[in-house]
Design a protein around this motif. Structure first.
Motif, PDB file in Angstrom:
ATOM      1  N   PHE A 180       0.833  -1.201   0.000  1.00  0.00           N
ATOM      2  CA  PHE A 180       0.000   0.000   0.000  1.00  0.00           C
ATOM      3  C   PHE A 180       0.873   1.258   0.000  1.00  0.00           C
ATOM      4  O   PHE A 180       0.629   2.213  -0.746  1.00  0.00           O
ATOM      5  N   LEU A 181       1.880   1.270   0.871  1.00  0.00           N
ATOM      6  CA  LEU A 181       2.740   2.455   1.000  1.00  0.00           C
ATOM      7  C   LEU A 181       3.481   2.745  -0.306  1.00  0.00           C
ATOM      8  O   LEU A 181       3.566   3.892  -0.753  1.00  0.00           O
ATOM      9  N   THR A 182       4.005   1.677  -0.936  1.00  0.00           N
ATOM     10  CA  THR A 182       4.750   1.846  -2.186  1.00  0.00           C
ATOM     11  C   THR A 182       3.843   2.389  -3.288  1.00  0.00           C
ATOM     12  O   THR A 182       4.221   3.306  -4.023  1.00  0.00           O
ATOM     13  N   LYS A 183       2.642   1.822  -3.395  1.00  0.00           N
ATOM     14  CA  LYS A 183       1.703   2.242  -4.440  1.00  0.00           C
ATOM     15  C   LYS A 183       1.285   3.704  -4.231  1.00  0.00           C
ATOM     16  O   LYS A 183       1.276   4.494  -5.173  1.00  0.00           O
ATOM     17  N   THR A 184       0.997   4.042  -2.965  1.00  0.00           N
ATOM     18  CA  THR A 184       0.554   5.414  -2.688  1.00  0.00           C
ATOM     19  C   THR A 184       1.687   6.402  -2.963  1.00  0.00           C
ATOM     20  O   THR A 184       1.470   7.475  -3.529  1.00  0.00           O
ATOM     21  N   ARG A 185       2.894   6.022  -2.577  1.00  0.00           N
ATOM     22  CA  ARG A 185       4.029   6.913  -2.828  1.00  0.00           C
ATOM     23  C   ARG A 185       4.195   7.166  -4.325  1.00  0.00           C
ATOM     24  O   ARG A 185       4.398   8.302  -4.751  1.00  0.00           O
ATOM     25  N   SER A 186       4.100   6.105  -5.134  1.00  0.00           N
ATOM     26  CA  SER A 186       4.341   6.317  -6.563  1.00  0.00           C
ATOM     27  C   SER A 186       3.221   7.169  -7.173  1.00  0.00           C
ATOM     28  O   SER A 186       3.453   7.921  -8.121  1.00  0.00           O
ATOM     29  N   ARG A 187       2.003   7.080  -6.633  1.00  0.00           N
ATOM     30  CA  ARG A 187       0.934   7.967  -7.124  1.00  0.00           C
ATOM     31  C   ARG A 187       1.222   9.426  -6.762  1.00  0.00           C
ATOM     32  O   ARG A 187       0.965  10.332  -7.541  1.00  0.00           O
ATOM     33  N   ILE A 188       1.749   9.625  -5.553  1.00  0.00           N
ATOM     34  CA  ILE A 188       2.018  11.002  -5.098  1.00  0.00           C
ATOM     35  C   ILE A 188       3.104  11.663  -5.935  1.00  0.00           C
ATOM     36  O   ILE A 188       2.965  12.808  -6.358  1.00  0.00           O
ATOM     37  N   VAL A 189       4.198  10.940  -6.167  1.00  0.00           N
ATOM     38  CA  VAL A 189       5.334  11.566  -6.856  1.00  0.00           C
ATOM     39  C   VAL A 189       5.249  11.383  -8.377  1.00  0.00           C
ATOM     40  O   VAL A 189       6.262  11.496  -9.070  1.00  0.00           O
ATOM     41  N   SER A 190       4.050  11.101  -8.892  1.00  0.00           N
ATOM     42  CA  SER A 190       3.924  10.909 -10.342  1.00  0.00           C
ATOM     43  C   SER A 190       4.300  12.193 -11.066  1.00  0.00           C
ATOM     44  O   SER A 190       4.124  13.304 -10.551  1.00  0.00           O
ATOM     45  N   ARG A 191       4.828  12.003 -12.243  1.00  0.00           N
ATOM     46  CA  ARG A 191       5.267  13.132 -13.055  1.00  0.00           C
ATOM     47  C   ARG A 191       4.137  14.159 -13.246  1.00  0.00           C
ATOM     48  O   ARG A 191       4.342  15.353 -13.133  1.00  0.00           O
ATOM     49  N   SER A 192       2.920  13.675 -13.490  1.00  0.00           N
ATOM     50  CA  SER A 192       1.833  14.633 -13.754  1.00  0.00           C
ATOM     51  C   SER A 192       1.517  15.450 -12.504  1.00  0.00           C
ATOM     52  O   SER A 192       1.240  16.647 -12.594  1.00  0.00           O
ATOM     53  N   ASN A 193       1.564  14.811 -11.321  1.00  0.00           N
ATOM     54  CA  ASN A 193       1.365  15.578 -10.092  1.00  0.00           C
ATOM     55  C   ASN A 193       2.437  16.651  -9.922  1.00  0.00           C
ATOM     56  O   ASN A 193       2.146  17.802  -9.607  1.00  0.00           O
ATOM     57  N   ALA A 225      -0.637  -4.616 -13.452  1.00  0.00           N
ATOM     58  CA  ALA A 225       0.451  -4.263 -14.374  1.00  0.00           C
ATOM     59  C   ALA A 225      -0.087  -3.417 -15.531  1.00  0.00           C
ATOM     60  O   ALA A 225       0.516  -2.418 -15.926  1.00  0.00           O
ATOM     61  N   GLU A 226      -1.250  -3.815 -16.055  1.00  0.00           N
ATOM     62  CA  GLU A 226      -1.827  -3.084 -17.201  1.00  0.00           C
ATOM     63  C   GLU A 226      -2.310  -1.688 -16.795  1.00  0.00           C
ATOM     64  O   GLU A 226      -2.162  -0.728 -17.545  1.00  0.00           O
ATOM     65  N   GLN A 227      -2.859  -1.584 -15.600  1.00  0.00           N
ATOM     66  CA  GLN A 227      -3.267  -0.267 -15.095  1.00  0.00           C
ATOM     67  C   GLN A 227      -2.050   0.663 -15.005  1.00  0.00           C
ATOM     68  O   GLN A 227      -2.106   1.823 -15.397  1.00  0.00           O
ATOM     69  N   ASN A 228      -0.959   0.132 -14.476  1.00  0.00           N
ATOM     70  CA  ASN A 228       0.245   0.957 -14.330  1.00  0.00           C
ATOM     71  C   ASN A 228       0.816   1.369 -15.686  1.00  0.00           C
ATOM     72  O   ASN A 228       1.255   2.509 -15.867  1.00  0.00           O
ATOM     73  N   ALA A 229       0.794   0.411 -16.630  1.00  0.00           N
ATOM     74  CA  ALA A 229       1.299   0.726 -17.979  1.00  0.00           C
ATOM     75  C   ALA A 229       0.414   1.790 -18.636  1.00  0.00           C
ATOM     76  O   ALA A 229       0.912   2.729 -19.254  1.00  0.00           O
ATOM     77  N   ALA A 230      -0.906   1.623 -18.466  1.00  0.00           N
ATOM     78  CA  ALA A 230      -1.847   2.573 -19.082  1.00  0.00           C
ATOM     79  C   ALA A 230      -1.682   3.961 -18.468  1.00  0.00           C
ATOM     80  O   ALA A 230      -1.718   4.973 -19.166  1.00  0.00           O
ATOM     81  N   ASN A 231      -1.462   3.997 -17.149  1.00  0.00           N
ATOM     82  CA  ASN A 231      -1.273   5.274 -16.459  1.00  0.00           C
ATOM     83  C   ASN A 231      -0.059   6.012 -17.030  1.00  0.00           C
ATOM     84  O   ASN A 231      -0.121   7.200 -17.361  1.00  0.00           O
ATOM     85  N   GLU A 232       1.050   5.288 -17.185  1.00  0.00           N
ATOM     86  CA  GLU A 232       2.258   5.928 -17.722  1.00  0.00           C
ATOM     87  C   GLU A 232       2.027   6.375 -19.163  1.00  0.00           C
ATOM     88  O   GLU A 232       2.422   7.486 -19.553  1.00  0.00           O
ATOM     89  N   ALA A 233       1.362   5.529 -19.950  1.00  0.00           N
ATOM     90  CA  ALA A 233       1.104   5.876 -21.347  1.00  0.00           C
ATOM     91  C   ALA A 233       0.228   7.130 -21.440  1.00  0.00           C
ATOM     92  O   ALA A 233       0.473   8.005 -22.273  1.00  0.00           O
ATOM     93  N   LEU A 234      -0.767   7.229 -20.553  1.00  0.00           N
ATOM     94  CA  LEU A 234      -1.634   8.409 -20.555  1.00  0.00           C
ATOM     95  C   LEU A 234      -0.845   9.673 -20.249  1.00  0.00           C
ATOM     96  O   LEU A 234      -1.039  10.716 -20.879  1.00  0.00           O
ATOM     97  N   GLU A 235       0.061   9.572 -19.281  1.00  0.00           N
ATOM     98  CA  GLU A 235       0.909  10.738 -18.963  1.00  0.00           C
ATOM     99  C   GLU A 235       1.715  11.145 -20.184  1.00  0.00           C
ATOM    100  O   GLU A 235       1.868  12.322 -20.473  1.00  0.00           O
TER     101      GLU A 235
END
Lengths: 246, 246
Positions: free
Chosen positions: A88-101, A228-238
């Motif tokens: 949970f902590l790892t996933k939340t951290r990567s959402r917070i520091v995302s390039r788009s944020n 995995a696909e959600q994460n790939a799609a998220n990066e592709a959308l960015e």
């Protein structure tokens, strides 16, 4: 060597005083070494080169700030969520520091007024903004230490610009959004997902690639095919959003 | 809730005193909150569960320690190499904090004497060791702060166990080593490399997968096909070595 370059930004100049006030207003910090903050605003495209090995841009500060941001966000989440597991902590951290944020926060802070880049153009929503924000974190860390960096990130980034509750509960379906984007833009979108024998011994890991026009636009890792696909799609959308805006 | 569990490790017990001396000898630190260091030694396989949301293992500390280690190594390299660019610093950092380095250092420190895991067996060279070392860094950080974590990492890890000169000059051909390994072990090794439209706007990025027996064993990113394949081969080698030793 830096003297001629930095003369214009010295505190006794009008621009220098204005810059000092700007940094003070967004960070709450009284800069000690103003040159560091100035350097944080120089994108590589506008760098000044002194010799083969000596250049003046924000890339080294960005590298440092990225690591400090990662540590501080890890610390804050560890303290905020005492009962949540590492996943949970790892996933939340990567959402917070995302390039788009980071890009969006830098834009709201007004960094674009001070960033030097070449050629001139609209840098809103580009990684140039997020990189400069990370470079400022690097500058604060070198100038004032870990504690000040932590206060800046906690009080002036996390609390001010991010809705942690929304980030935690966010279950946006990035895959659907990317497929919609593909239909709208007449670009075929494809997902290729494979099992991955990673460093984790017990869990099967998946690697997904979101392929647009035969090029990988996003790469994602996850403990399930879906993750995995959600994460790939998220990066592709960015990536596609950043491309269409730049 | 933790009292029954931790009773055996309390300072007044013989085992507790021995553990305190062990932590003191490897870290140079006088532990304040001994429970944190004890928790750092509990692998998930031997965790104690108190309720649905409350378990006692080292995963959260490892998550935190990993981030602190990343920040400290970033800082040390930034200071040690004032003329090197961000690419050099990033590459050197990832070599330093590689899983195989961390496992080896933890082994030389003697962590295996204290790590709790299940079922019993030989954990030398497994990620259980490296993870516990990261968890100790997390424990020091919570117990004593960033400065103490930095001193531990700099003086008791980087200086003591790593030859920085060798790491910097290291140009091991991981791809050749992996192909040799495949021939010796009669496993077909294959590299699949693709262009990657990453977040970097200007540079073409490559993603390589090292595939062994139809499973991805290593994933690598790089600014050239060669660099991506070297990184993928390096990760795959760590995986196959870790598998054959565990």
């Amino acid at each position: 060597m830096l003297i001629p370059l930095l003369k214009s930004i010295k505190l006794f100049s009008r621009k220098g005083r204005k810059f000092y006030r700007f940094i003070n207003s967004i960070t709450g910090i009284r800069p000690g070494n103003t040159d560091l903050y100035y350097q944080a605003m120089v994108h590589k495209s506008a760098e000044k080169r002194f010799s083969k090995n000596k250049s003046f841009n924000n890339e080294r500060l960005e590298y440092l700030g990225d690591a400090i941001l990662g540590a501080v966000v890890a610390q804050e989440l560890y303290l905020l969520f005492p009962h949540e597991d590492e996943g949970f902590l790892t996933k939340t951290r990567s959402r917070i520091v995302s390039r788009s944020n980071l890009n969006q926060i830098a834009l709201e802070m007004g960094l674009q007024q001070w960033i030097q880049f070449h050629p001139p153009g609209d840098i809103s929503q580009t990684h140039i903004l997020g990189d400069a924000l990370e470079a400022i974190i690097g500058a604060i860390f070198l100038d004032k230490g870990y504690g000040s960096s932590r206060r800046f990130i906690r009080d002036r980034i996390l609390t001010k610009y991010l809705d942690l509750k929304e980030i935690v509960e966010n279950d946006t379906n990035y895959k659907s959004l990317l497929i919609e984007w593909g239909q709208k833009n007449k670009c075929p979108v494809q997902f290729i997902t494979e099992e991955y024998k990673g460093k984790e011994e017990k869990n099967t890991v998946f690697i997904a690639r979101a392929v647009i026009n035969n090029k990988i636009s996003g790469l994602g890792k996850g403990y399930s095919k879906k993750e995995a696909e959600q994460n790939a799609a998220n990066e592709a959308l960015e990536n596609v959003q950043s491309d269409s805006l730049s």
